[in-house]
Enzyme design. Structure first.
Site, PDB file in Angstrom:
ATOM      1  N   ASP A 136      -2.906 -18.537   0.377  1.00 16.21           N
ATOM      2  CA  ASP A 136      -3.903 -19.232  -0.451  1.00 16.21           C
ATOM      3  C   ASP A 136      -4.585 -20.336   0.355  1.00 16.21           C
ATOM      4  OD1 ASP A 136      -1.441 -20.509  -0.425  1.00 16.21           O
ATOM      5  OD2 ASP A 136      -1.514 -21.160  -2.515  1.00 16.21           O
ATOM      6  N   TYR A 167       0.822  -1.212   0.000  1.00 18.46           N
ATOM      7  CA  TYR A 167       0.000   0.000   0.000  1.00 18.46           C
ATOM      8  C   TYR A 167       0.855   1.261   0.000  1.00 18.46           C
ATOM      9  CZ  TYR A 167      -4.617  -2.052   0.801  1.00 18.46           C
ATOM     10  OH  TYR A 167      -5.812  -2.710   0.669  1.00 18.46           O
ATOM     11  N   ASP A 183      -6.295  -7.223   4.023  1.00 18.50           N
ATOM     12  CA  ASP A 183      -7.430  -6.562   3.363  1.00 18.50           C
ATOM     13  C   ASP A 183      -8.337  -7.625   2.743  1.00 18.50           C
ATOM     14  OD1 ASP A 183      -8.993  -4.498   2.193  1.00 18.50           O
ATOM     15  OD2 ASP A 183      -7.943  -4.818   0.299  1.00 18.50           O
ATOM     16  N   LYS A 207       3.231 -15.530   2.324  1.00 13.15           N
ATOM     17  CA  LYS A 207       3.419 -16.266   1.075  1.00 13.15           C
ATOM     18  C   LYS A 207       4.911 -16.555   0.968  1.00 13.15           C
ATOM     19  CE  LYS A 207       1.915 -17.957  -2.859  1.00 13.15           C
ATOM     20  NZ  LYS A 207       1.012 -19.129  -2.938  1.00 13.15           N
ATOM     21  N   ASP A 245     -12.335  -9.298   4.251  1.00 14.23           N
ATOM     22  CA  ASP A 245     -13.620  -9.294   3.527  1.00 14.23           C
ATOM     23  C   ASP A 245     -14.187 -10.705   3.500  1.00 14.23           C
ATOM     24  OD1 ASP A 245     -13.495  -6.574   2.979  1.00 14.23           O
ATOM     25  OD2 ASP A 245     -14.163  -6.816   0.902  1.00 14.23           O
TER      26      ASP A 245
HETATM   27  C1  IPM Z   1     -10.374  -1.365   3.921  1.00 17.22           C
HETATM   28  C2  IPM Z   1     -10.627  -0.754   2.573  1.00 17.22           C
HETATM   29  C3  IPM Z   1      -9.453   0.168   2.235  1.00 17.22           C
HETATM   30  C4  IPM Z   1      -8.216  -0.698   2.155  1.00 17.22           C
HETATM   31  C5  IPM Z   1      -9.615   1.008   0.969  1.00 17.22           C
HETATM   32  C6  IPM Z   1     -10.891   1.813   0.977  1.00 17.22           C
HETATM   33  C7  IPM Z   1      -8.424   1.903   0.753  1.00 17.22           C
HETATM   34  O1  IPM Z   1     -10.813  -1.724   1.611  1.00 17.22           O
HETATM   35  O2  IPM Z   1     -10.256  -0.616   4.906  1.00 17.22           O
HETATM   36  O3  IPM Z   1     -10.301  -2.593   4.015  1.00 17.22           O
HETATM   37  O4  IPM Z   1      -7.924  -1.283   1.109  1.00 17.22           O
HETATM   38  O5  IPM Z   1      -7.503  -0.777   3.153  1.00 17.22           O
HETATM   39 MN    MN Z   2     -10.839  -3.777   2.414  1.00 15.46          MN
END
Ligand code: IPM
Ligand code: MN
Length: 368
Positions: free
Chosen positions: A225, A143, A249, A193, A253
């Site tokens: 993975d 990032y 990240d 990884k 999710d």
């Molecule tokens: C998160 C989001 C952010 C990230 C984006 C909006 C920059 O997806 O906080 O997980 O990738 O960190």
């Molecule tokens: Mn995210």
């Protein structure tokens, strides 16, 4: 002991502006019940700030965040405006805050309580009782690594991003994860990884070194993975998971889906050690995004924002009793099915602000 706390409030874009006020409402109820004073200062971030000031976050507002005890944030971004060319994208607000406030440890807890089991897309026996905590490194890795740019060579468009970590960056976040594991079930899974990436081999080496300082914590390593698979196949196996920025990240999710609604999950981003008053500057936000598809309708689930406020009480202000009171009030609302339509799907759902009212009203009752 009662206290006075300065809280920076950045609702941001989309449903951020609907759910963050419900988090504020919960804090106000806590203030009334426990005798604390919260001084809220609201600021714009993301598209809201680009539209008003031409920049995703103003320097002066960033300074105000730095001077506050904690920051309560909503969401940034709007995919409908992705094609618009701006000097700085709205997400830049979030990335600048993370970097400049040195919020290197991002805590994303995922808990599936009995009331949530039917909401999960996975079979009940897989998710019932899931209680895991992802610690995502937040200020390093791909990032922020340099070079990060695009150029043209021999008529070809090329681009590069850099995944770089120093040993100190790995060490400090792994320490946070070990401390948290120690206070939980004593199990830590580090995700990398290492079969391909040098940065991951360094990550694994440092993690193993740090873990020797915590003999009461068992450490296992997983490749990212395989981890994506294990998270779905046997999520109950995990306690604390620590990983680098981008893997974290993606995996969070995925982990959020164990609960069925991403509208339920809070997060905390912590900076360096607490000061002598027990204050540790932190940034608290729902895991979900700005959700432009449902923005403006008053149907977004405020749970993640309210639970983020609870994490704020605990991790930045050291107010454990107050934090668990908010969590009990949320659990009660969910158990009584007084919640938004992502969770209550039988036509009796209530609105964002109604759910916020239900939680705020019960904070006085459920306080021990
Ligand atoms: C998160 C989001 C952010 C990230 C984006 C909006 C920059 O997806 O906080 O997980 O990738 O960190
Ligand atoms: Mn995210």
């Amino acid at each position: 002991m009662s206290g006075t706390y300065r809280i920076a409030v950045l609702p941001g874009d989309g449903i951020g502006t609907e759910v963050v006020p419900e988090g504020v409402k919960a804090l106000q109820a806590v203030g009334a019940r426990f005798g604390h004073t919260f001084e809220f200062e609201e600021m714009l971030a993301g598209w809201a700030a680009i539209d008003a000031y031409g920049t995703p976050i103003r320097d002066e507002d960033l300074d105000k965040c730095k001077r506050s005890h904690a920051v309560l944030f909503g969401a940034n971004g709007d995919p409908r405006r992705d094609e618009i060319n701006v000097a700085e994208r709205p997400e830049r607000a979030l990335l600048r805050i993370r970097k400049e406030l040195q919020l290197f440890a991002n805590l994303r807890p995922v808990r599936v309580t009995p009331d949530l089991v039917p909401v999960s897309p996975l079979r009940a026996e897989l998710v019932d009782g899931v209680d895991l905590l992802v610690v995502r490194e937040l200020t390093g890795g791909i990032y922020f690594g340099q070079p990060s740019r695009r150029w043209e060579e021999n008529g070809q468009r090329r681009a590069v991003d850099t995944l770089v970590y120093s040993e100190e960056e790995v060490r400090r976040v792994v320490r946070v994860a070990c401390e948290l594991a120690r206070a939980r079930r004593g199990h830590l899974t580090s995700v990398d990884k290492a079969n391909v990436l040098s940065s991951s081999r360094l990550w694994r080496e440092i993690t193993t070194e740090v873990a020797t300082e915590y003999p009461d914590v068992t450490l296992e390593h997983q490749l990212v993975d395989a981890m994506a698979m294990h998270l779905i196949r046997e999520p109950k196996r995990f306690d604390v998971i620590v990983t680098e920025n981008m893997f974290g990240d993606i995996l969070t999710d995925e982990a959020a889906q164990l609960t069925g609604s991403i509208g339920l999950l809070p997060s905390a981003s912590l900076g360096p050690e607490a000061d002598e008053h027990g204050h540790r500057l932190g940034f608290y936000e729902p895991i979900h995004g700005s959700a432009p598809d449902i923005a403006g309708k008053g149907i977004a689930n405020p749970t993640a924002a309210i639970l983020s406020a609870a994490m704020l009480l605990r991790s930045s202000l050291g107010l454990e009793e107050e934090a668990s009171t908010v969590e009990r009030a949320v659990a009660l609302a969910l158990a009584e099915r007084r919640a938004t339509s992502d969770v209550v799907r039988d036509g009796t759902a209530i609105s964002t602000s109604q759910m916020g009212d239900v939680v705020a009203a019960s904070i006085g009752d459920v306080a021990a």
